[in-house]
Design a protein around this motif. Sequence first.
Motif, PDB file in Angstrom:
ATOM      1  N   ASP A   6       0.859  -1.175   0.000  1.00 45.88           N
ATOM      2  CA  ASP A   6       0.000   0.000   0.000  1.00 45.88           C
ATOM      3  C   ASP A   6       0.899   1.230   0.000  1.00 45.88           C
ATOM      4  O   ASP A   6       1.778   1.350   0.852  1.00 45.88           O
ATOM      5  CB  ASP A   6      -0.864  -0.059   1.262  1.00 45.88           C
ATOM      6  N   ASN A   7       0.692   2.132  -0.935  1.00 45.68           N
ATOM      7  CA  ASN A   7       1.538   3.321  -1.034  1.00 45.68           C
ATOM      8  C   ASN A   7       1.274   4.346   0.062  1.00 45.68           C
ATOM      9  O   ASN A   7       1.986   5.333   0.160  1.00 45.68           O
ATOM     10  CB  ASN A   7       1.355   3.986  -2.404  1.00 45.68           C
ATOM     11  N   GLU A   8       0.263   4.098   0.876  1.00 44.33           N
ATOM     12  CA  GLU A   8      -0.109   5.050   1.923  1.00 44.33           C
ATOM     13  C   GLU A   8       0.717   4.884   3.202  1.00 44.33           C
ATOM     14  O   GLU A   8       0.712   5.765   4.056  1.00 44.33           O
ATOM     15  CB  GLU A   8      -1.600   4.893   2.274  1.00 44.33           C
ATOM     16  N   ARG A   9       1.399   3.742   3.355  1.00 43.05           N
ATOM     17  CA  ARG A   9       2.155   3.476   4.583  1.00 43.05           C
ATOM     18  C   ARG A   9       3.562   3.019   4.242  1.00 43.05           C
ATOM     19  O   ARG A   9       3.788   2.449   3.177  1.00 43.05           O
ATOM     20  CB  ARG A   9       1.474   2.377   5.402  1.00 43.05           C
ATOM     21  N   PRO A  10       4.506   3.233   5.158  1.00 43.80           N
ATOM     22  CA  PRO A  10       5.878   2.769   4.903  1.00 43.80           C
ATOM     23  C   PRO A  10       5.915   1.259   4.664  1.00 43.80           C
ATOM     24  O   PRO A  10       5.214   0.491   5.331  1.00 43.80           O
ATOM     25  CB  PRO A  10       6.631   3.129   6.187  1.00 43.80           C
ATOM     26  N   ILE A  11       6.732   0.849   3.718  1.00 47.54           N
ATOM     27  CA  ILE A  11       6.832  -0.567   3.358  1.00 47.54           C
ATOM     28  C   ILE A  11       7.287  -1.404   4.548  1.00 47.54           C
ATOM     29  O   ILE A  11       6.746  -2.478   4.801  1.00 47.54           O
ATOM     30  CB  ILE A  11       7.754  -0.754   2.137  1.00 47.54           C
ATOM     31  N   ALA A  41      14.239 -10.104   1.379  1.00 44.78           N
ATOM     32  CA  ALA A  41      14.154  -8.897   0.545  1.00 44.78           C
ATOM     33  C   ALA A  41      13.961  -9.277  -0.916  1.00 44.78           C
ATOM     34  O   ALA A  41      13.150  -8.671  -1.622  1.00 44.78           O
ATOM     35  CB  ALA A  41      15.404  -8.041   0.721  1.00 44.78           C
ATOM     36  N   SER A  42      14.659 -10.292  -1.356  1.00 41.56           N
ATOM     37  CA  SER A  42      14.529 -10.749  -2.734  1.00 41.56           C
ATOM     38  C   SER A  42      13.118 -11.285  -2.993  1.00 41.56           C
ATOM     39  O   SER A  42      12.507 -10.971  -4.010  1.00 41.56           O
ATOM     40  CB  SER A  42      15.576 -11.830  -3.014  1.00 41.56           C
ATOM     41  N   GLN A  43      12.607 -12.093  -2.072  1.00 43.11           N
ATOM     42  CA  GLN A  43      11.268 -12.659  -2.229  1.00 43.11           C
ATOM     43  C   GLN A  43      10.193 -11.578  -2.268  1.00 43.11           C
ATOM     44  O   GLN A  43       9.245 -11.675  -3.050  1.00 43.11           O
ATOM     45  CB  GLN A  43      10.950 -13.598  -1.064  1.00 43.11           C
ATOM     46  N   MET A  44      10.342 -10.562  -1.432  1.00 42.61           N
ATOM     47  CA  MET A  44       9.322  -9.516  -1.351  1.00 42.61           C
ATOM     48  C   MET A  44       9.611  -8.344  -2.284  1.00 42.61           C
ATOM     49  O   MET A  44       8.852  -7.384  -2.330  1.00 42.61           O
ATOM     50  CB  MET A  44       9.172  -9.039   0.091  1.00 42.61           C
ATOM     51  N   ASN A  49      17.802  -3.003   3.048  1.00 39.72           N
ATOM     52  CA  ASN A  49      17.759  -2.092   4.198  1.00 39.72           C
ATOM     53  C   ASN A  49      16.344  -1.973   4.760  1.00 39.72           C
ATOM     54  O   ASN A  49      16.160  -1.872   5.981  1.00 39.72           O
ATOM     55  CB  ASN A  49      18.281  -0.703   3.808  1.00 39.72           C
ATOM     56  N   THR A  50      15.358  -1.997   3.880  1.00 35.81           N
ATOM     57  CA  THR A  50      13.957  -1.959   4.308  1.00 35.81           C
ATOM     58  C   THR A  50      13.622  -3.217   5.092  1.00 35.81           C
ATOM     59  O   THR A  50      12.987  -3.154   6.153  1.00 35.81           O
ATOM     60  CB  THR A  50      13.027  -1.823   3.086  1.00 35.81           C
ATOM     61  N   MET A  55      12.879  -6.330  10.265  1.00 36.31           N
ATOM     62  CA  MET A  55      13.331  -7.397  11.156  1.00 36.31           C
ATOM     63  C   MET A  55      13.761  -6.826  12.512  1.00 36.31           C
ATOM     64  O   MET A  55      13.491  -7.415  13.556  1.00 36.31           O
ATOM     65  CB  MET A  55      14.496  -8.177  10.525  1.00 36.31           C
ATOM     66  N   GLN A  56      14.399  -5.670  12.491  1.00 38.18           N
ATOM     67  CA  GLN A  56      14.812  -5.022  13.733  1.00 38.18           C
ATOM     68  C   GLN A  56      13.603  -4.632  14.570  1.00 38.18           C
ATOM     69  O   GLN A  56      13.588  -4.802  15.785  1.00 38.18           O
ATOM     70  CB  GLN A  56      15.683  -3.786  13.446  1.00 38.18           C
ATOM     71  N   GLU A  57      12.570  -4.138  13.908  1.00 34.60           N
ATOM     72  CA  GLU A  57      11.334  -3.781  14.609  1.00 34.60           C
ATOM     73  C   GLU A  57      10.704  -5.014  15.259  1.00 34.60           C
ATOM     74  O   GLU A  57      10.252  -4.966  16.400  1.00 34.60           O
ATOM     75  CB  GLU A  57      10.344  -3.126  13.639  1.00 34.60           C
ATOM     76  N   LEU A  58      10.692  -6.130  14.543  1.00 29.77           N
ATOM     77  CA  LEU A  58      10.145  -7.372  15.097  1.00 29.77           C
ATOM     78  C   LEU A  58      10.987  -7.872  16.271  1.00 29.77           C
ATOM     79  O   LEU A  58      10.442  -8.437  17.221  1.00 29.77           O
ATOM     80  CB  LEU A  58      10.036  -8.437  14.004  1.00 29.77           C
TER      81      LEU A  58
END
Length: 121
Positions: A6-11, A41-44, A49-50, A55-58
Amino acid sequence: MDFEFDNERPIYSQIVEQFEIKIASGRIAPGEKIESVRELASQMKVNPNTMQKAMQELENEKLLFTERTNGRFVTDDKNLIRKYREKYARDKTIRYLEYMRQLGFKDSETSEYIEKIGGDK
């Protein structure tokens, strides 16, 4: 992992949410090893860095933990997982009730409607 962002929220926050839901629902099991940041990152189809930020947030939420040389794993804390499951169920239920009220349904009518279309399943 096919996922439309969704372009409305950070990825990264959308990735966090998807992992929270998968962990809360058991689609990713307690103690399960998570693929590397680069693989995810490749799969998604996102920048590594995103993915690292997600992962850091989790990890900050204690849903994931890192073993120094072995990688990242899902928490074994079933109480924490249950809290996330209940949080998502509550949020979705509140949104659903608000929507039904906007349509003019009383809460009792909403309960009857739920029973009618799927309460037996």
